[in-house]
Design a protein around this motif. Structure first.
Motif, PDB file in Angstrom:
ATOM      1  N   LYS A 180     -11.868 -49.997 -34.329  1.00 20.23           N
ATOM      2  CA  LYS A 180     -11.708 -49.279 -35.583  1.00 20.23           C
ATOM      3  C   LYS A 180     -12.521 -47.987 -35.579  1.00 20.23           C
ATOM      4  O   LYS A 180     -13.694 -47.972 -35.197  1.00 20.23           O
ATOM      5  CB  LYS A 180     -12.138 -50.174 -36.744  1.00 20.23           C
ATOM      6  CG  LYS A 180     -11.753 -49.644 -38.111  1.00 20.23           C
ATOM      7  CD  LYS A 180     -12.067 -50.672 -39.186  1.00 20.23           C
ATOM      8  CE  LYS A 180     -11.619 -50.181 -40.551  1.00 20.23           C
ATOM      9  NZ  LYS A 180     -11.902 -51.198 -41.614  1.00 20.23           N
ATOM     10  N   GLY A 181     -11.863 -46.904 -36.003  1.00 20.62           N
ATOM     11  CA  GLY A 181     -12.540 -45.617 -36.075  1.00 20.62           C
ATOM     12  C   GLY A 181     -12.639 -44.893 -34.756  1.00 20.62           C
ATOM     13  O   GLY A 181     -13.376 -43.901 -34.650  1.00 20.62           O
ATOM     14  N   ASN A 210      -1.720 -57.462 -39.729  1.00 16.36           N
ATOM     15  CA  ASN A 210      -2.850 -56.884 -38.998  1.00 16.36           C
ATOM     16  C   ASN A 210      -4.107 -57.705 -39.265  1.00 16.36           C
ATOM     17  O   ASN A 210      -4.302 -58.238 -40.352  1.00 16.36           O
ATOM     18  CB  ASN A 210      -3.088 -55.440 -39.434  1.00 16.36           C
ATOM     19  CG  ASN A 210      -1.982 -54.510 -38.966  1.00 16.36           C
ATOM     20  OD1 ASN A 210      -1.093 -54.915 -38.211  1.00 16.36           O
ATOM     21  ND2 ASN A 210      -2.034 -53.268 -39.402  1.00 16.36           N
ATOM     22  N   LYS A 211      -4.962 -57.797 -38.251  1.00 19.68           N
ATOM     23  CA  LYS A 211      -6.173 -58.584 -38.400  1.00 19.68           C
ATOM     24  C   LYS A 211      -7.371 -57.781 -37.897  1.00 19.68           C
ATOM     25  O   LYS A 211      -7.318 -57.160 -36.828  1.00 19.68           O
ATOM     26  CB  LYS A 211      -6.074 -59.894 -37.634  1.00 19.68           C
ATOM     27  CG  LYS A 211      -7.216 -60.854 -37.927  1.00 19.68           C
ATOM     28  CD  LYS A 211      -6.856 -62.264 -37.497  1.00 19.68           C
ATOM     29  CE  LYS A 211      -7.882 -63.265 -37.993  1.00 19.68           C
ATOM     30  NZ  LYS A 211      -7.483 -64.648 -37.724  1.00 19.68           N
ATOM     31  N   THR A 212      -8.460 -57.764 -38.688  1.00 19.26           N
ATOM     32  CA  THR A 212      -9.697 -57.083 -38.334  1.00 19.26           C
ATOM     33  C   THR A 212     -10.760 -58.113 -37.977  1.00 19.26           C
ATOM     34  O   THR A 212     -10.990 -59.056 -38.738  1.00 19.26           O
ATOM     35  CB  THR A 212     -10.189 -56.191 -39.484  1.00 19.26           C
ATOM     36  OG1 THR A 212      -9.167 -55.241 -39.804  1.00 19.26           O
ATOM     37  CG2 THR A 212     -11.463 -55.460 -39.099  1.00 19.26           C
ATOM     38  N   THR A 258     -20.031 -48.794 -28.621  1.00 18.95           N
ATOM     39  CA  THR A 258     -21.063 -49.150 -29.601  1.00 18.95           C
ATOM     40  C   THR A 258     -21.350 -50.626 -29.467  1.00 18.95           C
ATOM     41  O   THR A 258     -20.504 -51.404 -29.008  1.00 18.95           O
ATOM     42  CB  THR A 258     -20.608 -48.837 -31.040  1.00 18.95           C
ATOM     43  OG1 THR A 258     -19.417 -49.571 -31.318  1.00 18.95           O
ATOM     44  CG2 THR A 258     -20.343 -47.348 -31.216  1.00 18.95           C
ATOM     45  N   SER A 259     -22.548 -51.019 -29.874  1.00 20.00           N
ATOM     46  CA  SER A 259     -22.922 -52.418 -29.727  1.00 20.00           C
ATOM     47  C   SER A 259     -22.323 -53.298 -30.805  1.00 20.00           C
ATOM     48  O   SER A 259     -22.191 -54.509 -30.622  1.00 20.00           O
ATOM     49  CB  SER A 259     -24.453 -52.543 -29.743  1.00 20.00           C
ATOM     50  OG  SER A 259     -24.969 -52.047 -30.972  1.00 20.00           O
ATOM     51  N   THR A 260     -21.963 -52.728 -31.938  1.00 15.79           N
ATOM     52  CA  THR A 260     -21.333 -53.491 -33.017  1.00 15.79           C
ATOM     53  C   THR A 260     -20.173 -52.686 -33.584  1.00 15.79           C
ATOM     54  O   THR A 260     -20.098 -51.461 -33.411  1.00 15.79           O
ATOM     55  CB  THR A 260     -22.329 -53.792 -34.153  1.00 15.79           C
ATOM     56  OG1 THR A 260     -22.806 -52.552 -34.695  1.00 15.79           O
ATOM     57  CG2 THR A 260     -23.494 -54.632 -33.650  1.00 15.79           C
ATOM     58  N   GLY A 261     -19.290 -53.381 -34.234  1.00 15.14           N
ATOM     59  CA  GLY A 261     -18.158 -52.710 -34.855  1.00 15.14           C
ATOM     60  C   GLY A 261     -17.044 -53.698 -35.170  1.00 15.14           C
ATOM     61  O   GLY A 261     -17.297 -54.918 -35.285  1.00 15.14           O
ATOM     62  N   GLU A 262     -15.840 -53.157 -35.291  1.00 10.71           N
ATOM     63  CA  GLU A 262     -14.687 -53.987 -35.621  1.00 10.71           C
ATOM     64  C   GLU A 262     -13.500 -53.579 -34.747  1.00 10.71           C
ATOM     65  O   GLU A 262     -13.332 -52.394 -34.418  1.00 10.71           O
ATOM     66  CB  GLU A 262     -14.306 -53.826 -37.091  1.00 10.71           C
ATOM     67  CG  GLU A 262     -15.347 -54.342 -38.078  1.00 10.71           C
ATOM     68  CD  GLU A 262     -14.932 -54.105 -39.515  1.00 10.71           C
ATOM     69  OE1 GLU A 262     -15.260 -54.934 -40.361  1.00 10.71           O
ATOM     70  OE2 GLU A 262     -14.256 -53.069 -39.786  1.00 10.71           O
TER      71      GLU A 262
END
Length: 948
Positions: free
Chosen positions: A45-46, A79-81, A65-69
């Motif tokens: 995402k992003g 759609n699934k996040t 990045t170490s974290t995110g979605e």
């Protein structure tokens, strides 16, 4: 200034180092809770970092990045996040289950515009889709169409219960009036519209998805889709490299083994797939042993530019199976059951010969189909899709010819052993001249010779049967033989479709559909059953002398369909030729939330009949000219998406459908039917759909009117002036109206628990009265006094399918990759099949309603990941159908009511008076003199499959 530069360099280095240390690998698997979803999109995402899942539904992403979605999307699913956190350089998100929001098929599977697949929230038709994973898991030892049992307005029965003898109804229309398409090819028999599922027994092994479009459907072709269209899409050759081995077994000594392998798409654009399988068993019904094979070979090529894609597919399912063709009365099933309960496995055709089980009724057939698909992307707005196909069917159905002292082999008394089986040894003994005791005749019966031999023929030697062209009058000369009715064919066809995007909103399709068919119909001799020769006197050029034949032919499957055998033909020999030429077009509009289409098709069918048995070779009727008939259709519809959750649609259409071959040339004669007319079908449909994260539902309303239906009826009841089986009947002005409502829904209560359900209620009735004409079988002349007789059909219920169906199912993942599921299916408002000739009285009682019934099915699945990278799997599946062993009547052929009076001379209760009810002749409220087929009791099967 120098200090500032040092700080900038230090800061930049820190950012680079930080970024490098924050990079990590994200892995996982995407499924729909049943099987993997290849081709699903996975994006962080992003960012622009994205990938897609492989054939096993697995993916790998490199995160910055170490974290995110991550956001996962797949056509036909919500759609699934999913949040991620990378530690130690990698993280595995495990199995991620997507929620279905439609019945849509993945465009990854469907490439050709020849295949008319309905798209959710776009195509305005009522549709249900069964995907490969569900077919693979739940079908088990059931017949292929039975996987559709839990879709609205669908009724499936096993009919007699032989391998592949099942049949399907949609919205009250039988499968002769349902279009079946395989990869865009129409497969309904071109002479009568039939679909014989035994010829397609291997389809379940190679199907990617099966879609049922109820009603007039989305097909652009002028197909016989009065009730609906079944679209079957097979696997393509460009799947990922890999394969599988599977083995399964079940009750009735059912055994199946299967192996497949895909090369995947190679660097040079080539791909190949192969599948082979073998199945065999004793069958659930007594005496229905079977053996079938399946082969599937697909070769593909796609060039680097993507402009051209070629697929060559060859598949076939050679098989033989014994049948239960004689339908018995309920009382007969009870007679050979226990404690008044019917023996639902009883088969009146089964018996013993030379100490071994033997059934004179046998089907053997091989119908390979080859197709060549070419998809050509001319430019960004134009695409040409073509399919060329060929099919050569070879095979027959074996039965009995002739009689003994006026009795058929299946007579309920004459040749029955105490256990109800046919005493074929007694038939052989009589045929060979040995004195035997035949029930119903005093003392011993001994056959007499003709010309010094024991001569069999097709005659019963009794005036109560068909007109005897062989004037033998001594009832002690006749015999019984096994013969086969050959129904082979050569079929070639092509469908070409040009798809042109006219603008951002308009797309035009235009195409051609051509088919040519030659059907070969004749009878051959299989077994004299102790007789010395077979006398045939049906060839016009050889009357009155006839022929004396001794050559017999086996009932083995013909693997080589190109082999030609010069058979000695008996009884009849005719060839049916059908030519079909049609054009079709469709204009589709799509903008924002609105899609709409209008389409039309026109076709010409030509019918030609050749017959050198009934007619002398000098007779012009021995080879008729083509009788050409024009038909076509027009239909249109629109879908509007109110918002992301709600949509509505409506469609309407009109068909002018050409009659079948036997309507053009009735009674196997070469004179054109004087009452010939096209059948007219008008359909209206409207629907509403709801889609959300947790619940999906569709509601449909429909009305279909079928006018000028052609129907051939049974012979007239025998009278002193009308011999039995010497006539046939035809109906004029027979009209039907089929209306109803359908609901289908599913809900993902949690990621582990899924609920599905459906409900359909139909009102299927005849509209108005009709007329019946009776004709003599010998020459098609009208029977005096039986012309334009009124049959009172108005408001009579259409029989042969349940008009109310419902089901409720659940699937629960108990542990990771361990799933249990169950489904309950209920059927009501089921009426017996009708013969309108029984409705000559204005005070008739209508159709006989059969008892409602419900069936519970259940299953257990476990998938064990194997291999170094856990990219292989061992799959276990157990299916149990009709868990509670419910006894139920699946179909009936007669309409005898409990309060009907017994005949004056009842063979069941001689001298009795009153009704069937008052004489206790009922089973579950139904008069036990009705002829029925019971459904199967409890069955089970277990499958072990290794995917690599």
């Amino acid at each position: 200034m120098k200090t500032m530069k040092n700080w900038l360099l230090t800061g930049l280095l820190f950012m680079i180092v930080s970024t490098a240390f924050s990079q990590g690998k994200i892995t996982g698997m995407i499924t729909d809770g049943v099987g993997s979803l290849p081709g699903a999109n996975v994006v962080i995402k992003g960012s622009t970092t994205a990938t897609s899942t492989d054939f096993d539904g697995k993916f790998t992403l490199n995160a910055t990045t170490s974290t995110g979605e991550i956001v996962i999307s797949f056509l036909g699913y919500e759609n699934k996040t999913v949040k991620f956190s990378v530690s130690g350089g990698s993280t595995n998100l495990g199995t991620i289950v997507l929620t279905s929001n439609s019945n849509e098929l993945s465009e990854i599977v469907v490439k050709s515009s020849v295949v008319d697949i309905a798209k959710d929230r776009k195509t305005p038709v009522a549709v249900s889709t069964i995907k490969a994973a569900e077919i693979q898991e739940k079908l088990g030892t059931q017949e292929f169409p039975e996987i559709l049992r839990n879709t609205p307005s669908v009724y499936v029965t096993k009919s007699g219960g032989g391998f592949g003898d099942s049949r399907i109804n949609i919205r009250g229309f039988n499968q002769n009036n349902i279009a079946v398409m395989i990869n865009g090819m129409p497969v309904n028999d071109m002479e009568n519209g039939s679909v014989y599922w035994s010829n397609w027994a291997g389809l379940s092994d190679v199907t990617s998805a099966m879609q049922v479009q109820r009603g007039l459907g989305a097909s652009k072709l002028a197909t016989p889709s009065v009730g609906g269209t079944i679209n079957i899409v097979t696997k393509s050759s460009d799947k990922k490299e890999g394969g599988s081995f599977a083995s399964g077994f079940g009750n009735g000594r059912n055994f199946k083994i299967q192996g497949s392998y895909n090369t995947g798409k190679l660097d040079n654009g080539l791909s190949a797939s192969i599948l082979l399988s073998q199945t065999m068993g004793d069958g659930y019904v007594d005496g229905t042993q079977f053996e079938g094979s399946n082969y599937y070979v697909a070769l593909g090529y796609s060039n680097k530019s993507g402009k051209h894609d070629f697929q060559l597919t060859v598949t076939g399912a050679p098989q033989w199976h014994n049948q239960r063709s004689t339908i018995s009365t309920i009382a007969t099933y009870q007679q050979y059951g226990r404690n008044g309960e019917p023996n639902i496995r009883y088969n009146a055709d089964n018996g013993y010969l030379n100490g071994e089980e033997y059934n004179i009724r046998k089907n053997y057939y091989h119908k390979p189909v080859a197709s060549f698909n070419w998809d050509y992307k001319i430019n960004e707005t134009t695409k040409l899709s073509s399919v060329l196909y060929a099919s050569m069917g070879r095979g027959a159905g074996a039965s009995a010819s002739g009689g003994i002292k006026g009795k058929a082999y299946s007579d309920v008394v004459a040749f029955r052993r105490p256990d109800g089986l046919v005493d074929y040894d007694k038939i052989v003994a009589y045929n060979s001249g040995t004195p035997v005791a035949i029930a119903g005749f005093p003392g011993l019966s001994q056959r007499q010779q003709i010309g010094g031999v024991y001569q069999n023929s097709s005659y019963f030697n009794t005036s109560s049967n068909i007109v005897d062209y062989n004037p033998q009058t001594n009832v002690n000369t006749s015999g019984i033989s096994q013969t086969s009715s050959i129904n082979s064919h050569d079929w070639f066809g092509a469908v070409i479709n040009l798809n042109k995007k006219l603008s951002n909103t308009l797309t035009l399709d235009f195409g051609f559909d051509g088919r040519t068919y030659k059907g070969y119909h004749y009878t051959v001799l299989n077994n004299l059953l102790g007789g010395n020769e077979y006398y045939d006197n049906f060839i016009a050029d050889q009357k009155p002398v006839g022929r004396h034949l001794t050559t017999t032919y086996d009932t083995d499957v013909q693997w080589n369909v190109f082999k030609k055998t010069d058979y000695e033909k008996i009884s009849f020999n005719s060839t049916g030729n059908v030519k079909w030429y049609g054009v079709f077009t469709q204009l589709e509009y799509a903008k924002d939330n609105l899609t709409a289409f209008v389409q039309g098709a026109i076709s010409q069918q030509g019918y030609k009949r050749e017959d050198n048995f009934v007619y002398k070779t000098t007779d012009p009727l021995s080879s008729t000219p083509y009788k050409n008939i024009t038909g076509g259709n027009v239909k249109g519809g629109a879908n509007y998406n109110i918002n992301e959750k709600h949509n509505v649609y409506a469609n309407a259409g009109y068909y002018s459908r050409q009659p079948f071959f036997n309507s053009v040339y009735p009674n196997n004669r070469s004179t054109v039917n004087p009452n010939l007319t096209n059948e007219k079908i008008t359909g209206f449909e409207a629907g509403y759909g709801f889609r959300s994260k947790f619940f999906n539902a569709t509601v449909n309303l429909y009305n279909t009117t079928w006018n000028d239906r052609y129907l051939r009826g049974n012979p007239l009841t025998a009278t002193p002036t009308i011999p039995a089986n010497s006539t046939y009947t035809e109906f004029v002005g027979l009209n039907e109206v089929h209306s109803g409502i359908e609901f289908e829904g599913s809900s993902n209560i949690t990621e582990r628990l899924k609920i599905t359900g459906m409900f359909s209620y139909g009102i299927w009735e005849y509209k108005g009265n009709a007329t019946v004409n009776a004709y003599n079988q010998s020459d098609n002349t009208p029977v005096v006094g039986y012309t334009a007789a009124t049959v009172y059909m108005d408001k009579v219920k259409v029989g042969d399918a349940a008009q109310m169906t419902a089901s409720l199912g659940a699937s629960y993942e108990v542990l990771t990759r361990v799933t249990v599921d169950a489904n309950y299916n209920f059927n009501d408002k089921l009426y017996a099949g009708l013969n309108p000739v029984n409705f000559t009285s204005a005070t008739n009682k209508g159709a006989l309603e059969l008892p409602s019934y419900g069936l519970m099915d259940a299953g257990f699945s476990y998938k064990m990941l194997t291999g170094k990278n856990k990219d292989k799997s061992v799959n276990f599946r157990l299916n149990v159908n009709n868990v509670f062993d419910k006894i139920y009547i699946a179909e009936a052929r007669t309409n005898i009511f409990a309060d009907d009076n017994l005949p004056t001379t009842s063979p069941a209760l001689p001298g009795s008076k009153g009704t069937y009810a008052s004489n206790g002749m009922l089973y579950n409220g139904v008069a036990n003199v009705n002829t029925v087929f019971f459904g199967f009791g409890r069955t089970w099967n277990f499958t072990l499959r290794y995917d690599f």
